[in-house]
Design a protein around this motif. Structure first.
Motif, PDB file in Angstrom:
ATOM      1  N   TYR A 721       0.839  -1.203   0.000  1.00  0.00           N
ATOM      2  CA  TYR A 721       0.000   0.000   0.000  1.00  0.00           C
ATOM      3  C   TYR A 721       0.871   1.250   0.000  1.00  0.00           C
ATOM      4  N   ASN A 722       1.909   1.292   0.903  1.00  0.00           N
ATOM      5  CA  ASN A 722       2.781   2.466   0.969  1.00  0.00           C
ATOM      6  C   ASN A 722       3.536   2.669  -0.341  1.00  0.00           C
ATOM      7  N   LEU A 723       3.947   1.563  -0.976  1.00  0.00           N
ATOM      8  CA  LEU A 723       4.663   1.697  -2.243  1.00  0.00           C
ATOM      9  C   LEU A 723       3.738   2.266  -3.319  1.00  0.00           C
ATOM     10  N   LEU A 724       2.468   1.753  -3.371  1.00  0.00           N
ATOM     11  CA  LEU A 724       1.522   2.251  -4.381  1.00  0.00           C
ATOM     12  C   LEU A 724       1.160   3.701  -4.099  1.00  0.00           C
ATOM     13  N   ALA A 725       0.949   4.045  -2.799  1.00  0.00           N
ATOM     14  CA  ALA A 725       0.603   5.413  -2.450  1.00  0.00           C
ATOM     15  C   ALA A 725       1.724   6.373  -2.817  1.00  0.00           C
ATOM     16  N   ASN A 726       2.967   5.951  -2.586  1.00  0.00           N
ATOM     17  CA  ASN A 726       4.107   6.800  -2.936  1.00  0.00           C
ATOM     18  C   ASN A 726       4.209   6.972  -4.443  1.00  0.00           C
ATOM     19  N   ALA A 727       3.953   5.891  -5.208  1.00  0.00           N
ATOM     20  CA  ALA A 727       4.036   5.968  -6.671  1.00  0.00           C
ATOM     21  C   ALA A 727       2.935   6.845  -7.235  1.00  0.00           C
ATOM     22  N   VAL A 728       1.723   6.715  -6.674  1.00  0.00           N
ATOM     23  CA  VAL A 728       0.616   7.539  -7.144  1.00  0.00           C
ATOM     24  C   VAL A 728       0.890   9.003  -6.851  1.00  0.00           C
ATOM     25  N   GLY A 729       1.451   9.287  -5.682  1.00  0.00           N
ATOM     26  CA  GLY A 729       1.705  10.659  -5.298  1.00  0.00           C
ATOM     27  C   GLY A 729       2.712  11.340  -6.217  1.00  0.00           C
ATOM     28  N   PHE A 730       3.625  10.581  -6.820  1.00  0.00           N
ATOM     29  CA  PHE A 730       4.652  11.185  -7.665  1.00  0.00           C
ATOM     30  C   PHE A 730       4.345  11.036  -9.158  1.00  0.00           C
ATOM     31  N   SER A 731       3.271  10.334  -9.486  1.00  0.00           N
ATOM     32  CA  SER A 731       2.955  10.145 -10.918  1.00  0.00           C
ATOM     33  C   SER A 731       2.100  11.310 -11.422  1.00  0.00           C
ATOM     34  N   PRO A 732       2.322  11.745 -12.641  1.00  0.00           N
ATOM     35  CA  PRO A 732       1.476  12.828 -13.211  1.00  0.00           C
ATOM     36  C   PRO A 732       0.088  12.298 -13.579  1.00  0.00           C
ATOM     37  N   HIS A 733      -0.851  13.188 -13.897  1.00  0.00           N
ATOM     38  CA  HIS A 733      -2.188  12.764 -14.318  1.00  0.00           C
ATOM     39  C   HIS A 733      -2.084  11.940 -15.609  1.00  0.00           C
ATOM     40  N   ASP A 734      -3.036  11.039 -15.687  1.00  0.00           N
ATOM     41  CA  ASP A 734      -3.176  10.159 -16.869  1.00  0.00           C
ATOM     42  C   ASP A 734      -1.935   9.278 -17.047  1.00  0.00           C
ATOM     43  N   ALA A 735      -1.241   9.008 -15.945  1.00  0.00           N
ATOM     44  CA  ALA A 735      -0.081   8.120 -16.020  1.00  0.00           C
ATOM     45  C   ALA A 735      -0.467   6.722 -15.556  1.00  0.00           C
ATOM     46  N   THR A 736       0.476   5.822 -15.610  1.00  0.00           N
ATOM     47  CA  THR A 736       0.221   4.427 -15.229  1.00  0.00           C
ATOM     48  C   THR A 736       1.233   4.015 -14.161  1.00  0.00           C
ATOM     49  N   VAL A 737       0.739   3.370 -13.104  1.00  0.00           N
ATOM     50  CA  VAL A 737       1.578   2.810 -12.055  1.00  0.00           C
ATOM     51  C   VAL A 737       1.526   1.298 -12.174  1.00  0.00           C
ATOM     52  N   THR A 738       2.695   0.677 -12.191  1.00  0.00           N
ATOM     53  CA  THR A 738       2.750  -0.774 -12.399  1.00  0.00           C
ATOM     54  C   THR A 738       3.259  -1.430 -11.117  1.00  0.00           C
TER      55      THR A 738
END
Length: 829
Positions: A721-738
């Protein structure tokens, strides 16, 4: 005559006294015996007894006077007649004595007589016979003053035997002046008399002949005894060749039974051919000498045979020379071995005889000087060799070559070796040693010392560099020999220990150095360790110590064993370093205490926040429940904000508590089976609203049949969860987190990748620290605890976390969880 007169007078006096005594006795006896007569006289004349006795004595004296006068007249007549007779006899005896004395001393002689019991001798005669007239006659008894030592001792013994035992003697002696004398001693009439007279005429010749005969007899006996006891065969032969004399060694050599047997059988020592050569040589010459092999007792030995031709035949002697021959052969072999050894030497050797001609040289000598072998084999003289070397410019340049050569040739007259160093024009340096030979001549030794001198110069240069280096070092250095004495030191050593500049000049012992340094540092155990390290013979090891001196300075001390048996002792002043280290240590302790206070404070504050947060969350849920009554839209909106804020605050508080618990070592995992797909799904469900709000797509990449592993499922979900939350927080709009998961042989690997701004290199090591938030490029500023929790929970499982990031392209965080937690726990234990 005077003695006779005195005797007569004495006799007369004694006679008179006797007559008086005889005359008085009757009168006194009459009065004493007849008391009646004495009483009658006393009564008649009226006298007492004493007066009567005096009267009787007076009458006796009167009668005696008359008688004495008559007797005295007779005695005088008789004495006169005796005196005349004695005078006549004395004159007759005096005449006889003069005649006998004249006869006795008709020839020069000396008489010495000792009366019985009298140690003072009477000496008469001509003492000039044995000594000068100037000396006292008593000095004649000091026989050593006029006789040689041996005759003087013989004379002493003879006189002592005459006086003590009455033994007569007759000695023919020769004085120190060369005069022949006869000494005769006799005991006559109770007196010991010694007569010394000079021999002359036939008696002298007979005495000298006797002396020569005795000397020749003694010499002959001595020679006979020598010949008989000599270990070499000695013989004598007649003119006919018959054996006339042989000693015991000759008998043993010829295997005879005795000397008589050897003479009777005419045993020969030499073989017939050797005898023929000896006879021929004696006929041609007066002597014969040869070294011959002779068989003695079945053993063939070498003898030096010497024979002489005599008037009545010949005499010979055979001296065993086997040992000498063996030694000569050994010397020849030794000389040859020495020559072979000298040929192998790298030093050039040249031997010149007393005529200064070359008798030996080795190959090194020829190669050193480049001389022709034929020239050297011709035995050239020393000067010719030097002249040739000078012509070839192989000798040192000399302004006066003749004087230089003459000084070199002084070695032929010297008794000690001399050493020179020749610096040749070709750049070589040659060491030359001239050694005089015992049999004459000189031996030259030549060594090429060019390389040695170069090495010596290099060594001297290195020594000076070492000296300068040591003198300019900041450390105090001293080198002690194996005997414990200081052989080398630099000025900082004396300065560091506040010693006088010349304190170590006399190579003091380590104990003396210790005594000088004790005022600054007085620790017996430390100094003992240093002494043992310096003076130890075996088990020499390096010793490192730290010394805190009385003046507050701190020194690092080290002893280093050197290869040559010496020991290096070095001191370094680390007072400043020690102070800095102490300050850093105190600061670190203060930081650790502050960090611990921070952890305790955070833990306490977090714990205290949970209770009111739980109450707020509870009442917020209670207010949102329809059973509590309807809310206005605005109230519902505010209540929703309160709920979200309290949930975020509760999550932050829980994270802080988890980190504090982990840091305190109190966190324990609740291990169990973890379904990888379900864990990813649970973590993704927690960020669905943020994905929708930020228009970010989530891509899940899981290997088919990945299965599960052993771990704490709740903590694994929290990590993802912390890894996904950190990735989402740094990703721009309309981006993809894998998010991906794959399985290896020993671990399960989770990876979360975003396309954010990336993390600079200098920030990568800080992203896992507490409250370290990298907000550049993030739409949400957090507390900076997410990645700290990720690393803590992964490491609790025995895994590891790594970050791969490229600035401007994104970041990938990878977590490795071990499959077998049992093996991990056993390894940790």
């Amino acid at each position: 005559m005077r003695r006779s007169l005195l005797s007569c007078t004495s006799l007369a006096r004694d006679g008179m006294i006797g007559l008086v005594t005889t005359a008085l006795l009757p009168v006194r006896s009459a009065f004493a015996a007849d008391g009646v007569l004495a009483q009658a006289v006393a009564d008649q004349f009226g006298l007492n007894h004493q007066e009567v006795a005096v009267l009787a004595t007076s009458l006796a004296l009167v009668g005696f006077s008359a008688v004495a006068a008559i007797l005295l007249m007779r005695t005088r007549v008789r004495a006169t007649r005796n005196e005349e007779r004695l005078r006549f006899e004395i004159s007759d005896l005096q005449a006889q004595s003069d005649r006998l004395r004249a006869l006795l001393f008709v020839e020069p002689q000396v008489l010495i007589s000792w009366a019985a019991g009298d140690n003072r001798p009477q000496i008469s005669g001509d003492i000039s016979l044995v000594m000068s007239q100037e000396g006292s006659p008593q000095r004649i008894l000091a026989f050593g003053t006029w006789l040689p030592p041996e005759p003087a001792l013989q004379m002493d013994h003879a006189v002592d035997a005459l006086r003590d035992k009455g033994e007569a003697f007759l000695l023919n002696l020769s004085t120190s002046a060369g005069r022949a004398i006869e000494a005769m001693g006799r005991a006559i009439g109770g007196q010991a008399i010694v007569r010394i007279r000079e021999l002359g005429g036939l008696r002298r010749e007979l005495a000298e002949a006797n002396l020569r005969y005795k000397a020749l007899q003694e010499e002959t006996e001595l020679l006979r005894d020598f010949a008989a006891a000599a270990p070499w065969p000695i013989w004598a032969k007649s003119l006919e060749g018959n054996l006339r004399y042989a000693n015991a060694a000759y008998v043993r050599a010829t295997e005879g039974k005795s000397v008589a047997d050897a003479l009777q059988r005419n045993l020969e020592l030499l073989e017939s051919e050797q005898r023929s050569e000896l006879t021929k040589a004696l006929n041609d010459n007066a002597s014969y000498a040869a070294r011959l092999p002779i068989v003695v007792s079945g053993e063939r030995r070498i003898y030096d045979v010497q024979a002489l031709k005599l008037g009545g035949g010949s005499a010979g002697i055979a001296i065993d020379a086997s040992e000498a021959a063996a030694l000569r052969a050994a010397i020849v072999r030794m000389v040859e071995a020495h020559r072979r050894t000298l040929d192998q030497l790298s030093s050039g050797v040249a031997v010149f005889d007393a005529d200064r001609r070359l008798t030996f040289y080795n190959e090194s000598y020829r190669r050193l000087w480049g001389l022709d072998q034929a020239f050297l084999d011709g035995n050239p003289d020393d000067s010719s060799i030097l002249d040739r070397l000078r012509a070839n410019r192989k000798l040192p340049e000399q302004p006066d070559f003749r004087a230089w050569k003459a000084k070199l040739h002084e070695a032929y007259r010297a008794v000690e070796s001399e050493t020179y160093t020749w610096f040749l024009p070709d750049g070589r340096a040659i060491s030359v040693v001239t050694t005089p030979n015992l049999e004459g001549g000189v031996t030259y030794l030549f060594d090429n010392v060019t390389e040695s001198l170069d090495l010596a110069r290099q060594f001297d240069r290195l020594t000076r560099v070492q000296r300068e280096t040591l003198d300019n070092l900041g450390e105090a250095v001293a080198v002690f020999g194996s005997n414990g004495r200081a052989e080398l030191f630099n000025p900082p050593f004396a300065k560091m220990w506040k010693l006088p500049a010349d304190a170590l000049q006399g190579e003091p012992h380590i104990e003396a150095v210790e005594a000088m340094c004790r005022p600054l540092f007085d620790d017996p155990m430390t100094w003992r360790a240093l002494r043992e390290s310096i003076t130890a013979i075996e088990n020499r090891a390096q010793v490192a110590l730290k010394l805190e001196r009385k003046d507050g300075s701190v020194l690092n001390c080290m002893t280093v064993p050197l290869p040559d048996g010496k020991t290096l002792l070095a001191f370094q002043d680390i007072t400043d370093t020690e102070n800095v280290e102490r300050a850093l240590r105190e600061r670190n302790e203060a930081l650790e205490a502050a960090d611990q206070m921070k952890v305790d404070f955070v833990h306490h504050v977090s714990y205290e926040l949970r209770a009111p947060l739980t109450t707020i969350i509870g009442f917020a849920h209670f207010l949102s429940d329809p059973s509590t009554g309807p809310l206005t839209p605005k109230q519902a909106e505010y209540l929703d904000y309160v709920t979200k804020s309290t949930n975020a605050l509760l999550a932050l508080t829980n994270n802080i508590l988890d980190l504090a618990t982990i840091d305190a070592g109190a966190m324990k995992l609740e291990l169990g089976p973890v379904n990888i797909a379900q864990a990813i799904e649970a973590a993704a469900e927690g960020i669905q609203d943020r994905l929708a709000t930020d228009r970010i797509a989530l891509k899940v990449d899981i290997e088919p049949n990945i299965g599960g592993f052993t771990g704490d499922e709740r903590r694994v979900v929290q990590v993802l969860y912390n890894l996904l939350a950190n990735a989402v927080g740094f990703s721009p709009h309309d981006a993809t987190v894998t998010i991906s998961a794959r399985r290896t042989e020993h671990s399960v690997v989770f990876s979360v990748t975003d396309s954010g701004p990336g993390i600079p290199m200098e920030m990568r090591d800080k992203v896992f620290n507490w409250f370290e938030s990298h907000s550049h490029g993030s739409r949400h500023r957090g507390a900076g605890l997410g990645l700290s929790l990720v690393r803590s929970f992964v490491e609790l499982h025995g895994g590891r976390v790594r970050v791969d990031s490229t600035v401007g392209k994104g970041t990938t965080v990878t977590c490795d969880f071990p499959i077998d937690q049992t093996a991990h726990r056993n390894a940790a234990e």
